[in-house]
Motif scaffolding. Structure first.
Motif, mmCIF file in Angstrom:
data_model
loop_
_atom_site.group_PDB
_atom_site.id
_atom_site.type_symbol
_atom_site.label_atom_id
_atom_site.label_comp_id
_atom_site.label_asym_id
_atom_site.label_seq_id
_atom_site.Cartn_x
_atom_site.Cartn_y
_atom_site.Cartn_z
ATOM 1 N N SER A 43 78.361 40.089 96.571
ATOM 2 C CA SER A 43 79.076 40.919 95.605
ATOM 3 C C SER A 43 80.389 41.435 96.174
ATOM 4 O O SER A 43 80.521 41.674 97.375
ATOM 5 N N THR A 44 81.371 41.596 95.316
ATOM 6 C CA THR A 44 82.707 42.042 95.712
ATOM 7 C C THR A 44 82.640 43.369 96.445
ATOM 8 O O THR A 44 83.324 43.590 97.442
ATOM 9 N N VAL A 45 81.793 44.258 95.939
ATOM 10 C CA VAL A 45 81.672 45.589 96.525
ATOM 11 C C VAL A 45 81.098 45.499 97.941
ATOM 12 O O VAL A 45 81.591 46.155 98.871
ATOM 13 N N ALA A 96 83.732 44.206 100.360
ATOM 14 C CA ALA A 96 84.768 45.176 100.720
ATOM 15 C C ALA A 96 84.342 45.926 101.983
ATOM 16 O O ALA A 96 85.145 46.143 102.893
ATOM 17 N N MET A 156 70.899 37.068 99.928
ATOM 18 C CA MET A 156 70.688 37.225 98.474
ATOM 19 C C MET A 156 71.702 36.351 97.727
ATOM 20 O O MET A 156 72.375 36.789 96.789
ATOM 21 N N PHE A 194 69.472 32.575 93.277
ATOM 22 C CA PHE A 194 68.076 32.821 92.919
ATOM 23 C C PHE A 194 67.610 31.708 91.997
ATOM 24 O O PHE A 194 68.276 31.391 91.020
ATOM 25 N N LYS A 213 65.513 27.386 87.108
ATOM 26 C CA LYS A 213 66.980 27.412 86.990
ATOM 27 C C LYS A 213 67.593 28.469 87.891
ATOM 28 O O LYS A 213 66.986 29.481 88.191
ATOM 29 N N ALA A 214 68.827 28.209 88.329
ATOM 30 C CA ALA A 214 69.504 29.118 89.257
ATOM 31 C C ALA A 214 70.185 30.259 88.509
ATOM 32 O O ALA A 214 70.742 30.063 87.422
ATOM 33 N N VAL A 215 70.101 31.451 89.089
ATOM 34 C CA VAL A 215 70.827 32.610 88.564
ATOM 35 C C VAL A 215 71.536 33.269 89.742
ATOM 36 O O VAL A 215 70.901 33.551 90.765
ATOM 37 N N ASP A 216 72.838 33.504 89.608
ATOM 38 C CA ASP A 216 73.583 34.167 90.679
ATOM 39 C C ASP A 216 73.590 35.665 90.422
ATOM 40 O O ASP A 216 74.577 36.230 89.936
ATOM 41 N N ILE A 217 72.502 36.310 90.809
ATOM 42 C CA ILE A 217 72.334 37.734 90.489
ATOM 43 C C ILE A 217 73.429 38.578 91.131
ATOM 44 O O ILE A 217 74.027 39.433 90.501
ATOM 45 N N PHE A 218 73.664 38.351 92.407
ATOM 46 C CA PHE A 218 74.697 39.117 93.108
ATOM 47 C C PHE A 218 75.962 38.283 93.313
ATOM 48 O O PHE A 218 76.834 38.658 94.081
ATOM 49 N N GLY A 219 76.055 37.155 92.653
ATOM 50 C CA GLY A 219 77.165 36.237 92.871
ATOM 51 C C GLY A 219 76.753 35.162 93.864
ATOM 52 O O GLY A 219 75.600 35.099 94.303
ATOM 53 N N ILE A 226 67.827 34.468 97.392
ATOM 54 C CA ILE A 226 66.945 35.567 96.997
ATOM 55 C C ILE A 226 65.559 34.959 96.810
ATOM 56 O O ILE A 226 65.359 34.102 95.955
ATOM 57 N N ASN A 240 83.178 52.852 97.765
ATOM 58 C CA ASN A 240 83.245 51.796 96.746
ATOM 59 C C ASN A 240 83.618 52.306 95.363
ATOM 60 O O ASN A 240 83.779 51.514 94.435
ATOM 61 N N LEU A 289 86.933 50.805 93.762
ATOM 62 C CA LEU A 289 86.738 49.421 93.316
ATOM 63 C C LEU A 289 85.918 49.395 92.027
ATOM 64 O O LEU A 289 86.272 48.690 91.066
ATOM 65 N N ASP A 306 91.307 47.130 104.082
ATOM 66 C CA ASP A 306 90.152 46.723 104.876
ATOM 67 C C ASP A 306 90.034 47.431 106.212
ATOM 68 O O ASP A 306 89.082 47.220 106.949
ATOM 69 N N HIS A 346 67.618 32.430 81.548
ATOM 70 C CA HIS A 346 67.360 31.089 81.012
ATOM 71 C C HIS A 346 66.061 31.057 80.212
ATOM 72 O O HIS A 346 66.044 30.603 79.068
ATOM 73 N N PRO A 362 72.663 41.166 86.090
ATOM 74 C CA PRO A 362 73.915 40.787 86.755
ATOM 75 C C PRO A 362 75.140 41.406 86.081
ATOM 76 O O PRO A 362 76.157 41.620 86.746
ATOM 77 N N ARG A 388 76.117 44.574 87.866
ATOM 78 C CA ARG A 388 76.816 44.283 89.124
ATOM 79 C C ARG A 388 78.239 43.812 88.858
ATOM 80 O O ARG A 388 79.192 44.275 89.491
ATOM 81 N N ASP A 398 81.819 45.192 90.171
ATOM 82 C CA ASP A 398 82.687 44.307 90.954
ATOM 83 C C ASP A 398 84.072 44.154 90.322
ATOM 84 O O ASP A 398 85.033 43.821 91.014
#
Lengths: 279, 279
Positions: A161-163, A166, A189, A192, A199-205, A226, B62, B65, B101, B196, B228, B231, B235
């Motif tokens: 995740s972006t956060v 950082a 993580m 998932f 199927k894939a899920v990008d929960i946190f990216g 994950i 954070n 952001l 950063d 899904h 998601p 999140r 983000d």
């Protein structure tokens, strides 16, 4: 009057008997530092190495829970402390000294003291690897560790995740600033796969760990998906790595451990310690 | 010789102009404290209240952001600091003073100073609610906050994992020890519905937040599912609560916010401040 000479803190010293000190850090909490530290230590021990694990997270010492161990370390003569042994590891944690739910409501100088004591008074014996599980942040624990002993390198853990990234960039900058080699980044993580439909899920990216590693010119040491089994392993004191590489959920962790040792060989694990420039 | 009288620290004081101070805490990092703090503040503002948000996470600030804001706060006469305004909130964060950063490699006494300054020098004006987003742990930031101002109550955030709850119990014990009312527990990352196939997966477990709340005799303020979109909202600087209760992913957060205000009414938000017993 001549200017008063700036007092330099003493340079960090090797820890007698310990070949390689690996700090597992991240600017951020909750990204899986302890999960990685515990499983990395276990894997290195399973590969036949002598390994110690120092839980430096004073406020949230989760290593005992994740390894399923408790007990009071023996105090030997000269106030020296014997680490506990479990899963083939030598382990020390504030959680052994202060078990249960009572918090340590400590200001910074107390953090400094306990880490100094763990580094100076624990009888590690001969170790090939000492893994240090750091707390979140860039404060007393990190500074005391880095200024006291010659840390060989740091493994940086993040979620995508972006956060989180950082904060992770701040951690990388900190290690750079104090001349500790950043061994690389682990994206935890990472993605998932639904256990029902696959199927894939990008929960946190997904993938920003690699991007950040590239940005800093350090390797991506691996991506750990994950997998609720990894979390359950920690929650029940049976880390997935303890069942071997073929065990459920352990594959990516073994791959990360191999990347870490390869990288250590590359940077020369016996290089001279860092010159700390911060005061 | 008579025993030297124990020096009591001065009692925490109300913050002039501020009715209610809510600390959002957790022993552990990465459980969603900032996500909850930001969305809670936004919801209270949307309900027509005057709300301030103090990002007390010095090492990993954070809030800027997550709210999509940056800028240098104006310094007025007498070193007083004007908070930034965004989404109808007054906001202060170390992230405004130290953007980018570069990490703040600070020991405890510096944390104490900056929190004292945020509490003493920021011109909040009249606020009905000041939400304080705490860092992980039970250390300098928590102590300085609690010893300086009369905190009305604490909202404790956790994930359902055993390891997270171990740290959360320490946080509850800390607030109890210093007589800050624990308003209740929020279980974040509570369950997950696969986008899904729609089936539920308990990635971090489910329900142990409720168990822990019951154990301590405090309410469960709500469960927030793993979504998601929540999140991504953080983000991208567009917290889901900003789109209203009907917006994607916001429902549970509004429900938590209502539970918090109901609980504040119950405990009497204008009760006298806590008597801090720690030194």
């Amino acid at each position: 009057m001549p200017p008063r000479p700036v007092q330099q803190p003493p340079a960090p010293q090797p820890l007698p008997g310990v070949d390689t000190i690996i700090a597992v850090g991240s600017g951020k909490g909750g990204v899986g530092k302890t999960t990685l530290a515990v499983n990395l230590a276990l894997i290195l021990a399973k590969l036949g190495h002598k390994v110690g694990l120092l839980d430096a997270d004073v406020y949230g010492p989760n290593v005992p829970l994740m390894l399923g161990i408790s007990g009071q370390p023996k105090v030997l003569g000269d106030n020296r402390i014997e680490p506990l042994e479990a899963h083939g590891l030598k382990v020390i944690s504030v959680g052994f000294l202060n078990p249960g739910d009572k918090p340590l409501i400590w200001r910074g100088p107390m953090l400094h003291s306990i880490i100094k004591q763990f580094l100076g008074s624990v009888v590690w014996g001969e170790l090939e690897y000492l893994i240090v599980d750091l707390p979140p942040g860039t404060g007393d624990v990190q500074l005391t560790l880095i200024q006291t002993v010659a840390v060989t390198g740091a493994v940086i853990v993040t979620t995508p995740s972006t956060v989180a990234l950082a904060d992770v960039r701040k951690a990388i900058e900190m290690f750079r600033q104090v001349n500790v080699e950043v061994l690389g980044v682990v994206e935890n993580m990472s993605t998932f796969a639904c256990p029902h439909c696959g199927k894939a899920v990008d929960i946190f990216g997904h993938g920003d760990g690699a991007t950040t590693a590239k940005e800093y010119g350090v390797p991506l040491l691996g991506e750990i998906e994950i997998d609720p089994r990894i979390r359950v392993g920690g929650d029940t004191g049976k880390p997935v790595a303890s069942l071997g590489e073929g065990g459920p959920g352990a594959k990516s962790l073994y791959s990360v451990a191999r990347a870490v040792t390869a990288r250590l060989a590359e940077v020369g694990a016996n290089a001279s310690g860092p010159a700390v420039q911060i005061d």
